[in-house]
Write a protein that holds these residues in place. Structure first.
Motif, PDB file in Angstrom:
ATOM      1  N   TYR A  93       0.799  -1.230   0.000  1.00  0.00           N
ATOM      2  CA  TYR A  93       0.000   0.000   0.000  1.00  0.00           C
ATOM      3  C   TYR A  93       0.831   1.280   0.000  1.00  0.00           C
ATOM      4  CZ  TYR A  93      -3.087  -3.670   1.664  1.00  0.00           C
ATOM      5  OH  TYR A  93      -3.768  -4.850   1.799  1.00  0.00           O
ATOM      6  N   ALA A  94       2.140   1.177   0.042  1.00  0.00           N
ATOM      7  CA  ALA A  94       3.010   2.363   0.072  1.00  0.00           C
ATOM      8  C   ALA A  94       4.238   2.093  -0.790  1.00  0.00           C
ATOM      9  CB  ALA A  94       3.431   2.686   1.504  1.00  0.00           C
ATOM     10  N   LYS A  95       4.910   3.155  -1.188  1.00  0.00           N
ATOM     11  CA  LYS A  95       6.107   3.006  -2.009  1.00  0.00           C
ATOM     12  C   LYS A  95       7.257   2.445  -1.174  1.00  0.00           C
ATOM     13  CE  LYS A  95       4.843   6.854  -5.019  1.00  0.00           C
ATOM     14  NZ  LYS A  95       5.225   8.196  -5.533  1.00  0.00           N
ATOM     15  N   PRO A  96       8.034   1.528  -1.774  1.00  0.00           N
ATOM     16  CA  PRO A  96       7.972   1.013  -3.129  1.00  0.00           C
ATOM     17  C   PRO A  96       6.872  -0.048  -3.281  1.00  0.00           C
ATOM     18  CG  PRO A  96       9.814   0.023  -1.970  1.00  0.00           C
ATOM     19  CD  PRO A  96       9.217   1.024  -1.033  1.00  0.00           C
ATOM     20  N   LEU A  97       5.950   0.199  -4.200  1.00  0.00           N
ATOM     21  CA  LEU A  97       4.863  -0.731  -4.475  1.00  0.00           C
ATOM     22  C   LEU A  97       5.379  -1.959  -5.222  1.00  0.00           C
ATOM     23  CD1 LEU A  97       2.328   1.992  -5.595  1.00  0.00           C
ATOM     24  CD2 LEU A  97       2.113   0.615  -3.507  1.00  0.00           C
ATOM     25  N   THR A  98       4.524  -2.951  -5.351  1.00  0.00           N
ATOM     26  CA  THR A  98       4.917  -4.178  -6.043  1.00  0.00           C
ATOM     27  C   THR A  98       5.434  -3.894  -7.438  1.00  0.00           C
ATOM     28  OG1 THR A  98       3.240  -5.400  -4.787  1.00  0.00           O
ATOM     29  CG2 THR A  98       4.130  -6.471  -6.750  1.00  0.00           C
ATOM     30  N   GLU A  99       4.738  -3.007  -8.178  1.00  0.00           N
ATOM     31  CA  GLU A  99       5.180  -2.709  -9.531  1.00  0.00           C
ATOM     32  C   GLU A  99       6.520  -1.975  -9.547  1.00  0.00           C
ATOM     33  OE1 GLU A  99       1.595   0.191  -8.821  1.00  0.00           O
ATOM     34  OE2 GLU A  99       2.267  -1.806  -8.145  1.00  0.00           O
ATOM     35  N   ASP A 100       6.785  -1.151  -8.519  1.00  0.00           N
ATOM     36  CA  ASP A 100       8.079  -0.488  -8.418  1.00  0.00           C
ATOM     37  C   ASP A 100       9.192  -1.503  -8.196  1.00  0.00           C
ATOM     38  OD1 ASP A 100       6.709   1.990  -8.535  1.00  0.00           O
ATOM     39  OD2 ASP A 100       6.441   1.986  -6.354  1.00  0.00           O
ATOM     40  N   CYS A 101       8.917  -2.468  -7.315  1.00  0.00           N
ATOM     41  CA  CYS A 101       9.876  -3.526  -7.022  1.00  0.00           C
ATOM     42  C   CYS A 101      10.190  -4.330  -8.279  1.00  0.00           C
ATOM     43  CB  CYS A 101       9.321  -4.434  -5.922  1.00  0.00           C
ATOM     44  SG  CYS A 101      10.295  -5.909  -5.598  1.00  0.00           S
ATOM     45  N   LEU A 102       9.155  -4.715  -9.007  1.00  0.00           N
ATOM     46  CA  LEU A 102       9.352  -5.525 -10.216  1.00  0.00           C
ATOM     47  C   LEU A 102      10.134  -4.761 -11.279  1.00  0.00           C
ATOM     48  CD1 LEU A 102       5.832  -7.178 -10.403  1.00  0.00           C
ATOM     49  CD2 LEU A 102       7.996  -8.360  -9.989  1.00  0.00           C
ATOM     50  N   GLU A 103       9.867  -3.476 -11.402  1.00  0.00           N
ATOM     51  CA  GLU A 103      10.592  -2.676 -12.378  1.00  0.00           C
ATOM     52  C   GLU A 103      12.073  -2.608 -12.027  1.00  0.00           C
ATOM     53  OE1 GLU A 103      11.570  -0.769 -15.639  1.00  0.00           O
ATOM     54  OE2 GLU A 103       9.563  -1.590 -15.234  1.00  0.00           O
ATOM     55  N   GLU A 104      12.391  -2.458 -10.739  1.00  0.00           N
ATOM     56  CA  GLU A 104      13.785  -2.454 -10.315  1.00  0.00           C
ATOM     57  C   GLU A 104      14.450  -3.794 -10.605  1.00  0.00           C
ATOM     58  OE1 GLU A 104      16.544  -1.700  -6.303  1.00  0.00           O
ATOM     59  OE2 GLU A 104      14.347  -1.663  -6.148  1.00  0.00           O
ATOM     60  N   MET A 105      13.719  -4.879 -10.366  1.00  0.00           N
ATOM     61  CA  MET A 105      14.253  -6.213 -10.634  1.00  0.00           C
ATOM     62  C   MET A 105      14.518  -6.407 -12.128  1.00  0.00           C
ATOM     63  SD  MET A 105      11.817  -8.336  -7.996  1.00  0.00           S
ATOM     64  CE  MET A 105      12.381  -9.970  -8.470  1.00  0.00           C
ATOM     65  N   ARG A 106      13.614  -5.892 -12.965  1.00  0.00           N
ATOM     66  CA  ARG A 106      13.807  -6.018 -14.420  1.00  0.00           C
ATOM     67  C   ARG A 106      15.035  -5.226 -14.869  1.00  0.00           C
ATOM     68  NH1 ARG A 106       7.847  -5.133 -14.534  1.00  0.00           N
ATOM     69  NH2 ARG A 106       6.880  -7.171 -14.809  1.00  0.00           N
ATOM     70  N   ARG A 107      15.201  -4.022 -14.313  1.00  0.00           N
ATOM     71  CA  ARG A 107      16.373  -3.217 -14.669  1.00  0.00           C
ATOM     72  C   ARG A 107      17.665  -3.934 -14.291  1.00  0.00           C
ATOM     73  NH1 ARG A 107      13.374   1.185 -12.438  1.00  0.00           N
ATOM     74  NH2 ARG A 107      14.731   1.160 -10.590  1.00  0.00           N
ATOM     75  N   ASP A 108      17.618  -4.673 -13.179  1.00  0.00           N
ATOM     76  CA  ASP A 108      18.802  -5.408 -12.718  1.00  0.00           C
ATOM     77  C   ASP A 108      18.996  -6.728 -13.459  1.00  0.00           C
ATOM     78  OD1 ASP A 108      19.301  -3.397 -10.920  1.00  0.00           O
ATOM     79  OD2 ASP A 108      18.622  -4.502  -9.143  1.00  0.00           O
ATOM     80  N   GLY A 109      18.025  -7.107 -14.281  1.00  0.00           N
ATOM     81  CA  GLY A 109      18.142  -8.356 -15.032  1.00  0.00           C
ATOM     82  C   GLY A 109      17.914  -9.603 -14.201  1.00  0.00           C
ATOM     83  N   VAL A 110      17.116  -9.500 -13.142  1.00  0.00           N
ATOM     84  CA  VAL A 110      16.856 -10.649 -12.270  1.00  0.00           C
ATOM     85  C   VAL A 110      16.116 -11.743 -13.035  1.00  0.00           C
ATOM     86  CG1 VAL A 110      15.591 -11.428 -10.224  1.00  0.00           C
ATOM     87  CG2 VAL A 110      16.839  -9.250 -10.183  1.00  0.00           C
ATOM     88  N   GLU A 111      16.587 -12.970 -12.907  1.00  0.00           N
ATOM     89  CA  GLU A 111      15.938 -14.113 -13.547  1.00  0.00           C
ATOM     90  C   GLU A 111      15.403 -15.125 -12.542  1.00  0.00           C
ATOM     91  OE1 GLU A 111      18.413 -15.872 -16.522  1.00  0.00           O
ATOM     92  OE2 GLU A 111      19.026 -13.940 -17.356  1.00  0.00           O
ATOM     93  N   ARG A 112      15.847 -15.027 -11.297  1.00  0.00           N
ATOM     94  CA  ARG A 112      15.419 -15.968 -10.252  1.00  0.00           C
ATOM     95  C   ARG A 112      15.096 -15.172  -9.005  1.00  0.00           C
ATOM     96  NH1 ARG A 112      13.562 -18.630  -6.788  1.00  0.00           N
ATOM     97  NH2 ARG A 112      14.348 -20.540  -5.832  1.00  0.00           N
ATOM     98  N   ALA A 113      13.900 -15.357  -8.461  1.00  0.00           N
ATOM     99  CA  ALA A 113      13.481 -14.556  -7.306  1.00  0.00           C
ATOM    100  C   ALA A 113      12.678 -15.403  -6.327  1.00  0.00           C
ATOM    101  CB  ALA A 113      12.639 -13.361  -7.762  1.00  0.00           C
ATOM    102  N   VAL A 114      12.721 -14.997  -5.075  1.00  0.00           N
ATOM    103  CA  VAL A 114      11.926 -15.621  -4.014  1.00  0.00           C
ATOM    104  C   VAL A 114      10.979 -14.567  -3.464  1.00  0.00           C
ATOM    105  CG1 VAL A 114      11.955 -16.766  -1.775  1.00  0.00           C
ATOM    106  CG2 VAL A 114      13.827 -17.168  -3.402  1.00  0.00           C
ATOM    107  N   ALA A 115       9.692 -14.827  -3.533  1.00  0.00           N
ATOM    108  CA  ALA A 115       8.694 -13.951  -2.911  1.00  0.00           C
ATOM    109  C   ALA A 115       8.648 -14.318  -1.433  1.00  0.00           C
ATOM    110  CB  ALA A 115       7.330 -14.144  -3.568  1.00  0.00           C
ATOM    111  N   PHE A 116       9.281 -13.503  -0.598  1.00  0.00           N
ATOM    112  CA  PHE A 116       9.485 -13.810   0.822  1.00  0.00           C
ATOM    113  C   PHE A 116       8.575 -12.900   1.644  1.00  0.00           C
ATOM    114  CE2 PHE A 116      13.178 -14.370   4.131  1.00  0.00           C
ATOM    115  CZ  PHE A 116      12.261 -14.893   5.042  1.00  0.00           C
TER     116      PHE A 116
END
Length: 362
Positions: A93-116
């Motif tokens: 409900y506050a920044k960084p929102l889920t979409e902000d997090c995913l965008e950062e991960m895409r910029r970093d080229g993440v291919e493997r992630a754990v939703a913790f």
């Protein structure tokens, strides 16, 4: 690292409340799209005052980042075969929102992630809502429309850590904070201090459809009491009820008033929160403790939150390392795949199928 989040500054309060009251997974409302903005607008001035009273905003982002950085450093040592590790924050409900997090991960080229999840105990209203939003952003109808502009981008392979309320390290970290707080009482009184484990409440409509949260919080409390030697009397109580509908009780404030007729020494223990935020800094510290003083109670205190506890940071690093070292890695736990008996949320079912689909791929 998925959590509810909180406004980092007072002016962000309205947007935070608007997102919160629009989330039917957390607060189911009739005519949600109509009532949510009305309730958010009405509550904003009061909640802004509360955030101002605790220093001008929520510290949850600060603590989550500190916990994540500490966890990632330990993970590089505990699981070098999966290093390097980086912690990302996805608030609901506050920044960084889920979409902000995913965008950062895409910029970093993440291919493997754990939703913790950073909610130790699972609820469809908290962890479930965060996972539903993650699914919506990466695989839901809106995400599929956006995929056309992202040809060539590799899909992130996911696995999920969905609950850890009885993990030995987490239990030990909470118990250590309780032991430190008990030292603030005279030695002859310590064993008689009533421990009030306070967790965020749930609407009974959510509980009655089969949400596992009350049972999982109870399991956490039992594990902590066993670690402490079951010396002190204790109760599990619930806080943060919103609106007139029935919620899980007893409410923490009512428990203090009721027990205060017979007991002076009580210790409030946040048991479903992993860091300080408005529920601890304002609700527990500035409301309930003040109410206790007004009753003439001189022995009511609040146990410290986990925040930057090295024992807690080690615990979440151990949880993540054990998850990554599974052979094969389990994309989701068996318990996560089970929907509530009274579930009518098809989004929940699709989300569970999506994450389970990575079984054998991670």
């Amino acid at each position: 690292m998925m959590n509810m989040g909180g406004p980092s500054t007072v002016p962000e309060t309205h947007d935070f409340l608007s997102r919160l009251f629009h989330d039917g997974d957390l607060i189911p409302l009739p005519f949600q799209n109509y009532l949510a903005p009305v309730i958010a607008k009405r509550r904003t001035p009061k909640i802004e005052e509360q955030y101002a009273a605790i220093g001008g905003g929520s510290p949850i982002l600060k603590w989550t980042r500190a916990q994540g950085e500490g966890m990632a450093q330990l993970l590089d040592e505990l699981s070098p075969e999966t290093a390097p590790h980086k912690a990302y924050v996805a608030f609901r409900y506050a920044k960084p929102l889920t979409e902000d997090c995913l965008e950062e991960m895409r910029r970093d080229g993440v291919e493997r992630a754990v939703a913790f999840t950073q909610y130790p105990q699972y609820s469809c209203s908290t962890t479930g809502s965060s996972l539903n939003e993650m699914w919506k952003q990466v695989a839901g109808p809106e995400a599929k429309k956006a995929e056309k502009g992202k040809e060539g981008e590799k899909e992130i392979k996911w696995s999920v850590i969905d609950r850890w309320g009885v993990h030995e390290g987490f239990v030990d970290a909470v118990a250590r904070n309780i032991e430190a707080s008990l030292l603030e009482y005279p030695a002859h009184l310590r064993s008689s201090v009533v421990l009030l484990f306070s967790a965020h409440s749930l609407p009974m409509s959510v509980v009655n459809r089969g949400d596992p949260y009350p049972a999982e919080v109870g399991a956490t409390v039992s594990a902590i009491m066993a670690r402490l030697g079951n010396v002190n009397p204790y109760r599990l109580v619930w806080q943060s009820q919103v609106g007139p509908s029935a919620w899980l009780g007893p409410q923490t404030s009512d428990a203090i008033k009721g027990l205060g007729k017979r007991h002076n020494e009580m210790l409030l223990v946040p048991v479903a929160f992993t860091s300080d935020h408005i529920e601890t800094l304002f609700e527990l510290d500035l409301e309930y403790l003040e109410e206790a003083k007004e009753m003439g109670l001189t022995g009511v205190k609040r146990c410290a939150s986990l925040n930057d506890s090295p024992y807690f940071i080690r615990a979440i690093a151990d949880i993540a390392a054990a998850h990554l070292k599974q052979s094969p890695v389990q994309a989701t736990s068996p318990q996560m795949g089970l929907r509530c008996p009274g579930c009518t949320n098809e989004k929940c079912g699709e989300q569970k199928e999506y994450f389970a689909g990575f079984q054998g791929l991670v």
